[in-house]
Structures are given as C-alpha cells and as structure tokens.
Write an enzyme that holds these catalytic residues in place. Sequence first.
Site, PDB file in Angstrom:
ATOM      1  N   HIS A  94       0.817  -1.211   0.000  1.00 20.64           N
ATOM      2  CA  HIS A  94       0.000   0.000   0.000  1.00 20.64           C
ATOM      3  C   HIS A  94       0.859   1.274   0.000  1.00 20.64           C
ATOM      4  O   HIS A  94       0.815   2.064  -0.936  1.00 20.64           O
ATOM      5  CB  HIS A  94      -0.908  -0.002   1.239  1.00 20.64           C
ATOM      6  CG  HIS A  94      -1.809  -1.200   1.352  1.00 20.64           C
ATOM      7  ND1 HIS A  94      -2.822  -1.477   0.463  1.00 20.64           N
ATOM      8  CD2 HIS A  94      -1.841  -2.196   2.270  1.00 20.64           C
ATOM      9  CE1 HIS A  94      -3.455  -2.574   0.834  1.00 20.64           C
ATOM     10  NE2 HIS A  94      -2.890  -3.041   1.918  1.00 20.64           N
TER      11      HIS A  94
HETATM   12  O1  RIB Z   1      -5.016   0.283   4.427  1.00 24.29           O
HETATM   13  C1  RIB Z   1      -3.613   0.280   4.337  1.00 24.29           C
HETATM   14  C2  RIB Z   1      -3.029   1.411   5.125  1.00 24.29           C
HETATM   15  O2  RIB Z   1      -3.334   1.232   6.504  1.00 24.29           O
HETATM   16  C3  RIB Z   1      -1.487   1.457   5.045  1.00 24.29           C
HETATM   17  O3  RIB Z   1      -1.061   2.792   5.169  1.00 24.29           O
HETATM   18  C4  RIB Z   1      -1.064   0.673   6.253  1.00 24.29           C
HETATM   19  O4  RIB Z   1       0.218   1.071   6.750  1.00 24.29           O
HETATM   20  C5  RIB Z   1      -2.123   1.055   7.247  1.00 24.29           C
HETATM   21  O5  RIB Z   1      -1.747   2.296   7.823  1.00 24.29           O
END
Ligand code: RIB
Length: 307
Positions: free
Chosen positions: A236
């Site tokens: 992500h």
């Molecule tokens: O949904 C994914 C996000 O949520 C990413 O930034 C992960 O690190 C969590 O913070």
Amino acid sequence: MGKKVIIDCDPGIDDALALLIAFASEELEVLGITAVAGNVSSDLTARNALALCALAGKNIEVAVGASGPLSGKPCNASDVHGSNGLGNVDLPLTGSVSSRSADEMLFEELIRHNGELELIAMGPLTNIALLIKNHPDVLLLVKKLTIMGGSLGRGNVTRYAEFNFYADPLAADIVLRSGIPIEMYGLDVTNHALLFAEQIDEIEGWGGLVLTQTVAMIRYYQAFYRSKGLDGLKMHDPLAVAGVIDPEITKRTPHALGVETRDPETLGRVLVLNDVEPEAPRNVDVCLEVDQDAFSRLFMGLMKSYR
Ligand code: RIB
Ligand code: CA
C-alpha cells in the site's frame, strides 16, 4: 536535487518499506517525517520512524503528531504489523524526536519552502487535518499532497472503509474537501501492488544489515497475508511513494471526494461528490491504474541499493 517532501506516516511495515525506498531515491529529498497514531500508537510510530532513519543511515528530523483521531474511538492494526509496529523486530534506536510538533514542522517548512514542498501521507490523516484547521493560510503552499488511503471500491476494515480513512474519517473528509491538490492511492490500485515470496527471498539473498532487518519485518507481514490465503504482500504505502518518484507508473482521474463521518455502518467510506455536488472542486486525482511491473522494478531496484 529531487522533489522536496515531508512524509507523514504510521510505521507500520509497509510504511517502513515506503520510507526505505524514499530514502534511497534520488528523485526525493526527504526533509522531515511526521508520525501519527494509526497502525500503532504515535509514540511507537515516532520511535519506529527514528529507528528506520538510523537503520538507513539517514539524519532526518522526526516530529511526533496526533495520538488519536479528531473524533471517535482510536483503532490500530497491530494484528497486521505486530505489537511494536515493525513485525516485533527490535531495531536499535539512536537520536530523539524533534522538539517541534508535527504541526509546527509542517507549518514552518511549508512557509520556508514557499510552494516547493510536497507532502506524502501514509497513515490516518489526523496531522494533515490539524494543519488545515490550525493554519488555513498555508494550504496554498502545499505543492501536492499524495496520500495512501481510501478506496472507491471495497474497504479492508469494513466492506466500505480502508484503514487510514476508517481510523480518522473526520480528518479524511476535511483533507479531501480542503481543495489541496491531492493524488490518492487507494486500495483500488494498492491491492494490486504485490511483493511476492520469490522477490522477498531475492532481497534476503542480497544480504547486509539493512536488508536482513527489512526481511525480518517483511516475514511478519508475509505471514499475515499468508494466513489470509494470499501469496504476496500488499504494498500500500510503497506504491504511493513510488508514484511520487515516478508519476508515469500510474494513471489518474480527477474527482471531488468526501468521506462518511456519521453513519456507523459506512463510517470511513469514500463519497464521490462529482455529481451530487457539481460545484465541489475535483481536486483529488484518484489513481485507478498502475503498471505493476514498473512498480516492482522500481521497488526492487531501490531496495537493491542497500545491499
Ligand atoms: O489500508 C492500508 C493502510 O493502513 C497502510 O497505510 C497501512 O500502513 C495502514 O496504515
Ligand atoms: Ca501506513
């Protein structure tokens, strides 16, 4: 010199990988890091950011930000990232957090860099929302805000909401509606930016302290995804940073967006305002396509620089 950026984050294993490629890229000049409560507490996210700077040999100011959401009950993702946020890998800590708060660092550096500073936010948007509420006069100085968060499709906390928006929906709504030029990397693309087992093994084979510690963190994250039946890690936060390093790897479409802040069932859901509020500015470029191979080449190439 590269793009001047301050990174707001909640390390977090994918935040850690995102920071490591940001540090390694010649396209970015990381001027500072602000820590926010999210995956784990803000004390831990700040500590983790400091420890990751030390691991990478970087002397970067780390400022502590919000310890919880603007409203609502705090949540965390320690089930995904471990109780210490880094897969329970104990990185040595050198240095200490800044005497400046996150709000002070963001405000003062935006003034100092007078329209040339970009922000990257990879956790709940509490710090960014506080900047907007406390210093509305500097919004025009934000060259661009790149966020990892949200989803036009399914969420990953509830069927409607992605973690960063779910953790502080009011902050996310304030930021998206602020008019700041935003590039949004939501689950629509980050769910498809994967790091596979053979790539993790390749990184492990490169050796060296940085990559050995990094793989130890990754192995925790890998076990979580394997328990969900996925052979690969969802990258992500690294995808959002990769998109700042090389904007060519994604395609984006302008939207006017908000976030559900009231309905308990859909709290944190992204609201597409394009048609319901035609006068709302389409200030959010939503990334809906990404060149996976280009992302993978960029990520592996930058990680290889640590061997
Ligand atoms: O949904 C994914 C996000 O949520 C990413 O930034 C992960 O690190 C969590 O913070
Ligand atoms: Ca994060």
